[in-house]
Enzyme design. Structure first.
Site, PDB file in Angstrom:
ATOM      1  N   HIS A  70       0.542  -0.992   0.089  1.00  7.97           N
ATOM      2  CA  HIS A  70       0.066  -0.546  -0.019  1.00  7.97           C
ATOM      3  C   HIS A  70       0.862   1.378   0.206  1.00  7.97           C
ATOM      4  O   HIS A  70       0.420   2.280  -0.464  1.00  7.97           O
ATOM      5  CB  HIS A  70      -1.154  -0.219   1.302  1.00  7.97           C
ATOM      6  CG  HIS A  70      -2.102  -1.457   0.781  1.00  7.97           C
ATOM      7  ND1 HIS A  70      -3.027  -1.581   0.716  1.00  7.97           N
ATOM      8  CD2 HIS A  70      -1.617  -2.537   1.321  1.00  7.97           C
ATOM      9  CE1 HIS A  70      -3.568  -2.269   0.261  1.00  7.97           C
ATOM     10  NE2 HIS A  70      -2.723  -3.118   0.570  1.00  7.97           N
ATOM     11  N   ARG A  80     -10.861   2.680  -4.151  1.00  8.64           N
ATOM     12  CA  ARG A  80     -10.818   1.227  -2.570  1.00  8.64           C
ATOM     13  C   ARG A  80     -11.563   1.956  -1.106  1.00  8.64           C
ATOM     14  O   ARG A  80     -10.740   2.638  -0.606  1.00  8.64           O
ATOM     15  CB  ARG A  80      -9.435   0.959  -2.470  1.00  8.64           C
ATOM     16  CG  ARG A  80      -8.529   0.982  -3.734  1.00  8.64           C
ATOM     17  CD  ARG A  80      -7.090   0.122  -3.188  1.00  8.64           C
ATOM     18  NE  ARG A  80      -6.309  -0.758  -4.100  1.00  8.64           N
ATOM     19  CZ  ARG A  80      -6.065  -0.620  -5.555  1.00  8.64           C
ATOM     20  NH1 ARG A  80      -5.706   1.339  -5.094  1.00  8.64           N
ATOM     21  NH2 ARG A  80      -5.078  -1.730  -6.048  1.00  8.64           N
ATOM     22  N   ARG A 125     -15.239   0.607  -5.032  1.00  8.27           N
ATOM     23  CA  ARG A 125     -15.203  -0.497  -5.188  1.00  8.27           C
ATOM     24  C   ARG A 125     -16.026  -1.147  -3.495  1.00  8.27           C
ATOM     25  O   ARG A 125     -15.196  -0.691  -2.338  1.00  8.27           O
ATOM     26  CB  ARG A 125     -14.292  -1.547  -5.252  1.00  8.27           C
ATOM     27  CG  ARG A 125     -13.894  -3.254  -4.650  1.00  8.27           C
ATOM     28  CD  ARG A 125     -12.941  -3.314  -4.524  1.00  8.27           C
ATOM     29  NE  ARG A 125     -11.758  -2.528  -3.676  1.00  8.27           N
ATOM     30  CZ  ARG A 125     -10.666  -3.112  -3.953  1.00  8.27           C
ATOM     31  NH1 ARG A 125      -9.944  -3.774  -4.915  1.00  8.27           N
ATOM     32  NH2 ARG A 125      -9.134  -3.015  -2.505  1.00  8.27           N
ATOM     33  N   GLU A 170     -10.503 -10.970  -9.953  1.00  6.96           N
ATOM     34  CA  GLU A 170      -9.072 -10.836 -10.030  1.00  6.96           C
ATOM     35  C   GLU A 170      -9.148 -12.260  -9.183  1.00  6.96           C
ATOM     36  O   GLU A 170      -7.842 -13.167  -7.951  1.00  6.96           O
ATOM     37  CB  GLU A 170      -9.085 -10.149  -8.290  1.00  6.96           C
ATOM     38  CG  GLU A 170      -9.714  -9.622  -7.762  1.00  6.96           C
ATOM     39  CD  GLU A 170      -9.878  -8.900  -6.489  1.00  6.96           C
ATOM     40  OE1 GLU A 170      -8.661  -8.201  -6.791  1.00  6.96           O
ATOM     41  OE2 GLU A 170     -10.602  -8.393  -5.765  1.00  6.96           O
ATOM     42  N   ASN A 209      -3.500  -7.597  -9.166  1.00 10.14           N
ATOM     43  CA  ASN A 209      -2.093  -7.570  -7.709  1.00 10.14           C
ATOM     44  C   ASN A 209      -3.037  -8.840  -7.223  1.00 10.14           C
ATOM     45  O   ASN A 209      -1.776  -9.992  -6.998  1.00 10.14           O
ATOM     46  CB  ASN A 209      -2.567  -6.491  -7.404  1.00 10.14           C
ATOM     47  CG  ASN A 209      -2.181  -5.496  -8.225  1.00 10.14           C
ATOM     48  OD1 ASN A 209      -1.828  -5.233  -8.682  1.00 10.14           O
ATOM     49  ND2 ASN A 209      -2.876  -4.177  -6.998  1.00 10.14           N
ATOM     50  N   ASP A 210      -4.183  -9.192  -7.729  1.00 10.89           N
ATOM     51  CA  ASP A 210      -4.666 -10.664  -6.798  1.00 10.89           C
ATOM     52  C   ASP A 210      -4.530 -11.371  -8.019  1.00 10.89           C
ATOM     53  O   ASP A 210      -4.137 -12.577  -8.021  1.00 10.89           O
ATOM     54  CB  ASP A 210      -5.736 -10.476  -6.109  1.00 10.89           C
ATOM     55  CG  ASP A 210      -5.965  -9.946  -5.010  1.00 10.89           C
ATOM     56  OD1 ASP A 210      -4.750  -9.955  -4.123  1.00 10.89           O
ATOM     57  OD2 ASP A 210      -6.364  -8.880  -4.553  1.00 10.89           O
ATOM     58  N   ARG A 260       1.373 -11.849  -3.031  1.00 13.08           N
ATOM     59  CA  ARG A 260       1.525 -10.311  -3.391  1.00 13.08           C
ATOM     60  C   ARG A 260       2.126  -9.526  -2.401  1.00 13.08           C
ATOM     61  O   ARG A 260       2.921  -8.566  -2.763  1.00 13.08           O
ATOM     62  CB  ARG A 260       0.683  -9.837  -3.872  1.00 13.08           C
ATOM     63  CG  ARG A 260      -0.563  -9.162  -2.845  1.00 13.08           C
ATOM     64  CD  ARG A 260      -2.099  -8.739  -3.292  1.00 13.08           C
ATOM     65  NE  ARG A 260      -2.520  -7.598  -3.169  1.00 13.08           N
ATOM     66  CZ  ARG A 260      -3.127  -6.810  -3.551  1.00 13.08           C
ATOM     67  NH1 ARG A 260      -4.563  -7.311  -3.830  1.00 13.08           N
ATOM     68  NH2 ARG A 260      -3.106  -5.595  -3.620  1.00 13.08           N
ATOM     69  N   CYS A 288      -8.137  -2.865 -13.236  1.00 12.99           N
ATOM     70  CA  CYS A 288      -7.591  -2.276 -12.433  1.00 12.99           C
ATOM     71  C   CYS A 288      -6.390  -1.975 -11.586  1.00 12.99           C
ATOM     72  O   CYS A 288      -5.867  -1.358 -10.375  1.00 12.99           O
ATOM     73  CB  CYS A 288      -8.743  -1.448 -11.509  1.00 12.99           C
ATOM     74  SG  CYS A 288      -9.866  -3.092 -11.077  1.00 12.99           S
TER      75      CYS A 288
HETATM   76  C1  PEP Z   1      -6.187  -6.160  -7.594  1.00  9.78           C
HETATM   77  O1  PEP Z   1      -5.677  -7.189  -6.608  1.00  9.78           O
HETATM   78  O2  PEP Z   1      -5.342  -6.037  -8.547  1.00  9.78           O
HETATM   79  C2  PEP Z   1      -6.434  -4.908  -7.013  1.00  9.78           C
HETATM   80  C3  PEP Z   1      -6.872  -3.809  -8.059  1.00  9.78           C
HETATM   81  O3  PEP Z   1      -7.174  -5.023  -6.020  1.00  9.78           O
HETATM   82  P1  PEP Z   1      -6.243  -5.046  -4.410  1.00  9.78           P
HETATM   83  O4  PEP Z   1      -4.920  -3.802  -5.330  1.00  9.78           O
HETATM   84  O5  PEP Z   1      -6.762  -3.629  -3.609  1.00  9.78           O
HETATM   85  O6  PEP Z   1      -6.386  -5.744  -3.651  1.00  9.78           O
HETATM   86 MG    MG Z   2      -7.688  -6.814  -5.227  1.00 12.48          MG
END
Ligand code: PEP
Ligand code: MG
Length: 554
Positions: free
Chosen positions: A188, A295, A331, A430, A453-454, A464, A501
């Protein structure tokens, strides 16, 4: 000069003093005190400082989320003024001749236990509040700082790593760049740095030492280097790089107001990812076409209790209004895994990334979900809001979500509350399951947004959050790209649009591939909008499309 090598996760260079993040977890060991009068005075002055901080927080919250949302900080001031609480601490200092930190922590524990044992759920929840105000006082007594940054000037913020709940409370106006010992490109801190458009370096390990505190340093978010007390040659080199960066930014600024369109005329939606209503400034400054991922966790992470419907409504309404009719995709909460809020009281999990997180919490605790949905629907009367659901794996989840949404809409109609009847509902793609079921899921929703990302984490079975997995966490892996293709093909067959995203969306080395796959929208950090626009405008999708697809599938 000391050179520290880490990994650059947000580009740019910056120069300023290094300042280590001040955390509130301090030594509350018991010490014997001879002068108890002076110790009580020390407690009193910390209590007054805490009062002033809470007053300031109250005013900030009123401006951001309205009176009702700010009530918590008023309640905290009243608690801090409670005679039983204050006298309890003074008596302990006197009676046992102990230090103020210890006395505050003891009385906080007694009060918290008393609240927790009450029948009334409202009173039970006050246990967290009394601990919170006490931690604030202890923090002041032991020299910790509100917002974590003890400086009057802008700094390069150093830390071991920062939790999501810590990043949301930072005083961002004071930060020139980030450097952390641990972390990952998807952490983050990295996401926040990219949103703010400032450099960040992670993974320095022990080389980043606390005794560099206050020393002037250069940070280079591209090469992943930190130079403490840089020598003249380095200073000169990085000053030039800084000037070039500014010139580049001016060049990019010329793209404001232009379309995101390829040479052969294909238009792409370029939206922004944000983590709080404050980030809308950056979206507008960088000419983002909308918000592709808001988010909403920020409201949950910065609170000590579930945010109220009104508090949420005000935050969503502010963003919708400020975006003036452009699409704002919000979201629903993605708490769990690395984003923990104590008051959810989630059980310890061995494998939290695969545990009770995101939509799973919402479907397990429908009251929490409904409060957020009511706030979202009500805010939809003030702009173009769309709602997106995270961590979907199955059709039944979407069907249940839609049933709950219909219930919320019926309630609002009955109350004659205005809302947008045609609000779009979308899902994050995801998980590999969502990709494999994307033909059916596409028939149930208005859009897909791929969370790379997920999706990378779950497809490659690679955490991750990093560790030593950088080599294995490869968002360019053909398995991930094939998944995006499958989801895109199924979205288009069902006549809906698909975006990305996750952080990969901003990777300009992939833009041509995304165009070839038919991706309709890219949602990126505000600072990435103009570089992405520049890339899109340089692509002719017809040129390499066949070859890209062939390579991907062979
Ligand atoms: C992701 O998982 O790519 C995503 C955009 O959500 P977050 O990073 O908030 O899990
Ligand atoms: Mg995610």
């Amino acid at each position: 000069m000391y050179t520290i090598q880490g990994k650059g996760v947000s580009g740019g260079v910056a120069n300023g003093p290094l300042c280590f993040y001040r955390r509130g977890d301090h030594d509350i060991a018991k010490h014997e005190i001879a002068d108890t009068e002076a110790e009580k005075q020390r407690f009193e002055s910390a209590r007054q400082t805490a009062m002033e901080q809470l007053k300031a927080l109250y005013e900030k919250a009123v401006a951001e989320v309205g009176e009702e949302g700010a009530e918590l900080f008023e309640a905290h001031q009243m608690m801090l003024d409670d005679l039983d609480y204050v006298e309890g601490i003074q008596d302990l200092i006197d009676g046992e001749q102990v230090n103020a930190e210890y006395a505050v922590s003891q009385v906080a524990e007694q009060f918290a236990q008393m609240f927790a044992s009450m029948d009334d759920s409202y009173m039970q929840a006050r246990a967290a509040d009394v601990k919170d105000i006490s931690n604030r006082v202890i923090g002041i007594l032991s020299g910790a700082v509100a917002g974590g940054i003890d400086s009057d000037v802008q700094v390069i913020l150093a830390a071991d790593d920062l939790a999501p709940s810590e990043t949301v409370q930072l005083d961002k106006s004071k930060i020139l760049g980030f450097i952390t010992q641990g972390g990952s490109g998807n952490s983050h801190t990295a996401i926040l740095a990219r949103t703010m458009g400032i450099p960040a370096v992670i993974g320095t390990g022990d080389a980043l030492r606390e005794d560099y505190e206050g020393k002037t340093a250069w940070i280079d978010g591209e090469t992943g280097e930190l130079f403490v007390e840089a020598d003249e040659i380095t200073h000169e080199r990085l000053s030039k790089k800084h000037a070039k960066q500014r010139a580049m930014k001016e060049l990019m600024d010329q793209l404001k107001g232009k379309e995101n369109v390829t040479i052969d005329g294909r238009k792409v939606m370029v939206y922004c990812n944000i983590g709080s209503p404050d980030d809308v400034d950056q979206v507008l400054a960088n000419d983002g076409g909308g918000i592709g991922l808001f988010r909403s966790e920020f409201l949950y992470l910065q609170n000590n209790d579930y945010p109220t419907e009104e508090q949420q409504f005000q935050a969503y309404k502010t963003v919708a209004e400020r975006m003036g009719g452009k699409r704002v995709i919000i979201r629903t909460l993605d708490i769990g895994a690395d984003k923990q809020a104590d008051y959810f009281q989630l059980a310890h999990e061995e494998n939290p990334a695969m545990g009770l997180r995101a939509i799973r919490i919402c479907l397990t605790r429908p009251e929490v979900f409904k409060t957020q949905l009511r706030a979202l629907y009500r805010a939809s009367a003030y702009g173009k809001i769309a709602i997106m659901f995270p961590m979907i794996t199955s059709e039944w989840e979407v069907l249940e979500i839609k049933r709950i949404c219909e219930g919320v809409k019926a309630e609002l109609r009955k109350e004659e509350q205005p809302f947008d009847e045609n609000i779009e509902l979308g899902i994050m793609v995801e998980t590999p399951a969502a990709v494999m079921m994307s033909d059916r899921l596409a028939k149930l929703v208005d859009f897909f947004s791929v969370g790379t990302n997920d999706l990378t984490q779950y497809t490659l079975a690679t955490d991750r959050q990093g560790g030593n997995l950088d080599r294995f966490f490869d968002a360019h892996h053909p398995a991930v790209l094939r998944m995006i293709k499958m989801a895109a093909d199924n979205a288009h067959k069902a006549g809906i649009w698909i975006g990305i995203c996750g952080e990969l969306g901003a990777d300009i080395s992939m833009t041509e591939t995304f165009m070839a796959l038919g991706v309709d929208e890219l949602s990126v950090s505000p600072s990435a909008v103009l570089p992405l626009r520049s890339t899109i405008r340089s692509i002719n999708t017809a040129e390499n499309r066949e070859k890209i697809l062939e390579d991907l599938l062979k």
